[in-house]
Motif scaffolding. Structure first.
Motif, PDB file in Angstrom:
ATOM      1  N   ARG A 157     -22.676 -27.474  27.300  1.00 41.81           N
ATOM      2  CA  ARG A 157     -21.738 -27.235  26.209  1.00 41.81           C
ATOM      3  C   ARG A 157     -20.410 -26.704  26.747  1.00 41.81           C
ATOM      4  O   ARG A 157     -19.346 -27.091  26.279  1.00 41.81           O
ATOM      5  N   ALA A 158     -20.490 -25.825  27.762  1.00 41.91           N
ATOM      6  CA  ALA A 158     -19.263 -25.252  28.315  1.00 41.91           C
ATOM      7  C   ALA A 158     -18.461 -26.287  29.102  1.00 41.91           C
ATOM      8  O   ALA A 158     -17.283 -26.076  29.371  1.00 41.91           O
TER       9      ALA A 158
ATOM     10  N   HIS B  89     -15.872 -30.343  27.160  1.00 42.40           N
ATOM     11  CA  HIS B  89     -14.453 -30.636  26.915  1.00 42.40           C
ATOM     12  C   HIS B  89     -13.649 -30.670  28.219  1.00 42.40           C
ATOM     13  O   HIS B  89     -12.434 -30.537  28.189  1.00 42.40           O
TER      14      HIS B  89
ATOM     15  N   GLU C 141     -16.096 -30.710  18.765  1.00 38.17           N
ATOM     16  CA  GLU C 141     -15.800 -30.749  17.327  1.00 38.17           C
ATOM     17  C   GLU C 141     -14.696 -29.761  16.980  1.00 38.17           C
ATOM     18  O   GLU C 141     -13.770 -30.073  16.242  1.00 38.17           O
ATOM     19  N   ILE C 142     -14.808 -28.547  17.537  1.00 38.80           N
ATOM     20  CA  ILE C 142     -13.816 -27.516  17.211  1.00 38.80           C
ATOM     21  C   ILE C 142     -12.441 -27.922  17.738  1.00 38.80           C
ATOM     22  O   ILE C 142     -11.431 -27.726  17.069  1.00 38.80           O
ATOM     23  N   LEU C 143     -12.418 -28.536  18.923  1.00 41.75           N
ATOM     24  CA  LEU C 143     -11.139 -28.925  19.511  1.00 41.75           C
ATOM     25  C   LEU C 143     -10.646 -30.269  18.988  1.00 41.75           C
ATOM     26  O   LEU C 143      -9.573 -30.735  19.373  1.00 41.75           O
TER      27      LEU C 143
ATOM     28  N   GLY D  35     -14.111 -23.017  29.786  1.00 47.58           N
ATOM     29  CA  GLY D  35     -15.447 -23.134  29.228  1.00 47.58           C
ATOM     30  C   GLY D  35     -16.169 -21.833  29.524  1.00 47.58           C
ATOM     31  O   GLY D  35     -16.021 -21.293  30.614  1.00 47.58           O
ATOM     32  N   VAL D  36     -16.905 -21.315  28.552  1.00 47.57           N
ATOM     33  CA  VAL D  36     -17.575 -20.035  28.753  1.00 47.57           C
ATOM     34  C   VAL D  36     -19.081 -20.202  28.596  1.00 47.57           C
ATOM     35  O   VAL D  36     -19.546 -20.817  27.636  1.00 47.57           O
TER      36      VAL D  36
ATOM     37  N   LEU E 192     -27.339 -20.790  21.334  1.00 52.35           N
ATOM     38  CA  LEU E 192     -27.356 -22.122  20.755  1.00 52.35           C
ATOM     39  C   LEU E 192     -27.498 -22.006  19.241  1.00 52.35           C
ATOM     40  O   LEU E 192     -27.992 -20.998  18.742  1.00 52.35           O
TER      41      LEU E 192
ATOM     42  N   VAL F 241     -20.442 -28.949  20.094  1.00 54.48           N
ATOM     43  CA  VAL F 241     -19.707 -27.949  19.305  1.00 54.48           C
ATOM     44  C   VAL F 241     -18.250 -27.770  19.765  1.00 54.48           C
ATOM     45  O   VAL F 241     -17.336 -27.872  18.946  1.00 54.48           O
ATOM     46  N   PRO F 242     -17.987 -27.546  21.071  1.00 51.80           N
ATOM     47  CA  PRO F 242     -16.577 -27.376  21.482  1.00 51.80           C
ATOM     48  C   PRO F 242     -15.733 -28.610  21.180  1.00 51.80           C
ATOM     49  O   PRO F 242     -14.591 -28.481  20.732  1.00 51.80           O
TER      50      PRO F 242
ATOM     51  N   PHE G 222     -22.408 -17.888  28.202  1.00 53.05           N
ATOM     52  CA  PHE G 222     -22.741 -16.505  27.881  1.00 53.05           C
ATOM     53  C   PHE G 222     -24.071 -16.106  28.509  1.00 53.05           C
ATOM     54  O   PHE G 222     -24.830 -16.932  28.983  1.00 53.05           O
TER      55      PHE G 222
ATOM     56  N   PRO H 187      -7.710 -17.940  23.092  1.00 51.18           N
ATOM     57  CA  PRO H 187      -8.625 -18.917  23.671  1.00 51.18           C
ATOM     58  C   PRO H 187      -7.898 -20.198  24.077  1.00 51.18           C
ATOM     59  O   PRO H 187      -6.953 -20.615  23.424  1.00 51.18           O
TER      60      PRO H 187
END
Lengths: 277, 287
Positions: free
Chosen positions: A165-166, A169, A120-122, A97-98, A105, A117-118, A100, A92
């Protein structure tokens, strides 16, 4: 009527420009439980340039979702490679950005927190990504819904949250897997216009997988038609319909002709392969 | 899509399958789905019913001239409770709370940790499951006299009994929660390169939280039962509410007996209300 503005620059002289994403001799094989080897993707070659909006159409099982998952770095290729801005893709990547098929959600998070969410993860700066998320939601017509929970939103709104969301980032490349497949025809049409507007405003590169040929033509600069087993590129259509695109264009003879021609490609391509089997 | 061979479909999960709400071997969710009163009429009726039972009982006991050692009169019980609370009962309440809270903290922490670890390995889970079930179904009060013999007259035997009663309850429910693997949500996190720890913190744990809360609630109820019951069987030298129950009933001091019962009931209701609000705050997304 929502429509994107017409001052978009047609990507000039593709030959001289370096592609954003470059797919080279990509093959994907699966081993079935019966030890048969299934050729899901065969010798895929495709260059995607910055600012492109590319759609992929093809019958079920032609490997278009597999291709998208390879691009997303969730699945790894059997041979060949995917390059993003000159660097080979393995796993990944933050420049993707994906979106679906269903919005996926997190029901325990508010709309705003879902978009984050992305980020935070990144491990992105919380304050900056919060502002970014807010402005994306505003652009998607969701201002005022930041504090709501997903179950309080309609299907179309949920999918728009998924798109925000996608994008949060700032990915260079947005991948969409039948993003509006679960929506009704009316909402779907509105969402397609929305997508074109977002594409223009965010200046990103988008690849959409769909099985609706009219939708593929309506959205794209280029439509990639795939044939099943082994999944390979049957034809790449350059769509020279003017932008901004409007719903009225889909009733014009030129548009309908193009769609019918594409349908034939999909059908004959599919049949030829089936006969071999 | 039916004609697509399964190999072609994917090696990663599909994004539209939803796992039906698996509530595990024992469904405790009934405990958290109690309906609460909403309107003034409902609340008024609840208070009125209480008044009818309370004063009705008082009147019946007076008319029939029932002696206190047969059944205590409600008003006398409340008076005893008010007069003696700070002098006598507060100490015993503290003793019981200390045993209960210490045992509950140890038991639920171990139970939650074990549930999180064990659900990572399905084989380990299958091996351990029958033993957890035995611990859930065996009344831990039964071990109190034995622990008392081994460990003396301090509070540790009861703390251990409470931990053994609450821990498996927390564990069995939390494990059910952690077993809910919504692959679509995990794939979403993975597509951004989330680590195993991030997936646990952002997906698995929140997904399991409603069941964890149910586990903590059931665990606390079993823990309180074990603390009071254990004191009735073999209390520490400090006493405790259970020890008082045995003491007062053996002397037929029913006013005091009734007062202790009221304290225990209030304790149980407080625990329920506490978890009701915790559930409302942290698990409201799951209706």
């Amino acid at each position: 009527m929502i429509a994107e503005s017409s001052n978009r620059v047609e990507s000039p002289a593709r030959a001289t420009q370096r592609p954003l994403v470059s797919i080279k001799q990509l093959n994907k094989l699966y081993t079935a439980r019966t030890r048969d080897v299934i050729h899901a993707l065969s010798d895929i070659d495709l260059d995607i340039f910055r600012g492109d909006l590319i759609t992929i159409v093809g019958p079920s099982g032609c490997g278009k979702s597999t291709l998208l998952k390879l691009l997303a770095g969730i699945v790894s290729p059997s041979s060949g490679m995917v390059e993003i801005v000159g660097r080979p893709l393995n796993g990944p990547s933050a420049s993707l950005g994906v979106v679906f098929q269903s919005p996926v959600l997190l029901p325990w998070r508010t709309v705003l927190d879902n978009v984050l969410v992305p980020a935070e993860i990144l491990g992105m700066d919380p304050a900056a990504s919060r502002n970014r998320a807010r402005s994306l939601l505003e652009m998607a017509g969701l201002s005022g819904f930041e504090g709501k929970y997903p179950h309080e939103l309609s299907g179309g709104m949920q999918q728009r949250v998924g798109i925000c969301r996608a994008l949060v980032h700032r990915p260079a490349f947005l991948l969409m897997d039948e993003p509006f497949g679960a929506l009704d025809a009316m909402t779907r049409e509105a969402m397609n216009l929305e997508l074109l507007r977002i594409w223009k405003e965010q200046q990103t590169t988008i690849l959409v997988v769909t099985h609706s040929i009219p939708e593929a033509v309506f959205l794209a600069d280029r439509v990639v038609v795939m044939t099943p087993r082994p999944g390979r590129l049957a034809h790449v259509y350059e769509i020279d319909l003017p932008r901004p695109r409007t719903v009225e264009m889909t009733f014009e003879p030129g548009f309908i002709e193009l769609v019918q021609d594409m349908k034939r490609t999909v059908e004959t391509g599919g049949r030829a392969v089936l006969e071999v089997e | 899509m039916t004609r697509v061979p399964s190999e072609l479909r994917d090696e990663i999960p599909s994004f539209d399958t939803k796992v039906a709400g698996d509530r595990g071997p024992i469904d405790w969710t009934g405990l958290t789905s109690f309906r609460t009163a909403k309107s003034a009429l409902e609340i008024g009726s609840i208070v009125a019913l209480f008044a009818v039972v309370f004063f009705g009982l008082e009147l019946v006991l007076r008319w029939t001239n029932t002696p206190t050692y047969v059944f205590p009169k409600p008003i006398a019980v409340v008076r005893t409770l008010a007069n003696e609370f700070t002098g006598v009962y507060a100490h015993h309440l503290w003793v019981t709370m200390y045993e209960f809270l210490s045992g509950y903290a140890i038991g639920s922490a171990v139970g939650l940790l074990l549930a999180a670890l064990i659900t990572q390995k399905p084989f380990a889970e299958k091996v351990i499951a029958p033993y957890v079930l035995i611990m859930v179904t065996t009344p831990m009060i039964a071990f109190v006299p034995f622990l008392r013999l081994k460990m003396g007259f301090g509070s540790w035997p009861l703390i251990i009994a409470v931990a053994l009663a609450a821990g498996p309850m927390v564990m069995i429910n939390s494990a059910t929660g952690f077993r809910r693997t919504d692959l679509a949500k995990i794939a979403l996190a993975r597509s951004y390169g989330a680590s195993t720890l991030q997936i646990f913190r952002k997906i698995r744990f929140p997904l399991a939280l409603p069941m964890i809360i149910v586990g903590f609630m059931v665990g606390s109820i079993f823990g309180l039962l074990t603390a009071v019951g254990g004191e009735m069987v073999a209390a520490s030298e400090a006493g405790g509410l259970g020890e008082r129950l045995v003491y007062y009933s053996s002397l037929a001091r029913m006013d005091e007996f009734g007062a202790v019962i009221m304290i225990i009931a209030a304790l149980g209701v407080s625990i329920y209300v506490l978890f009701y609000f915790i559930g409302k705050r942290w698990a409201s997304w799951e209706a």
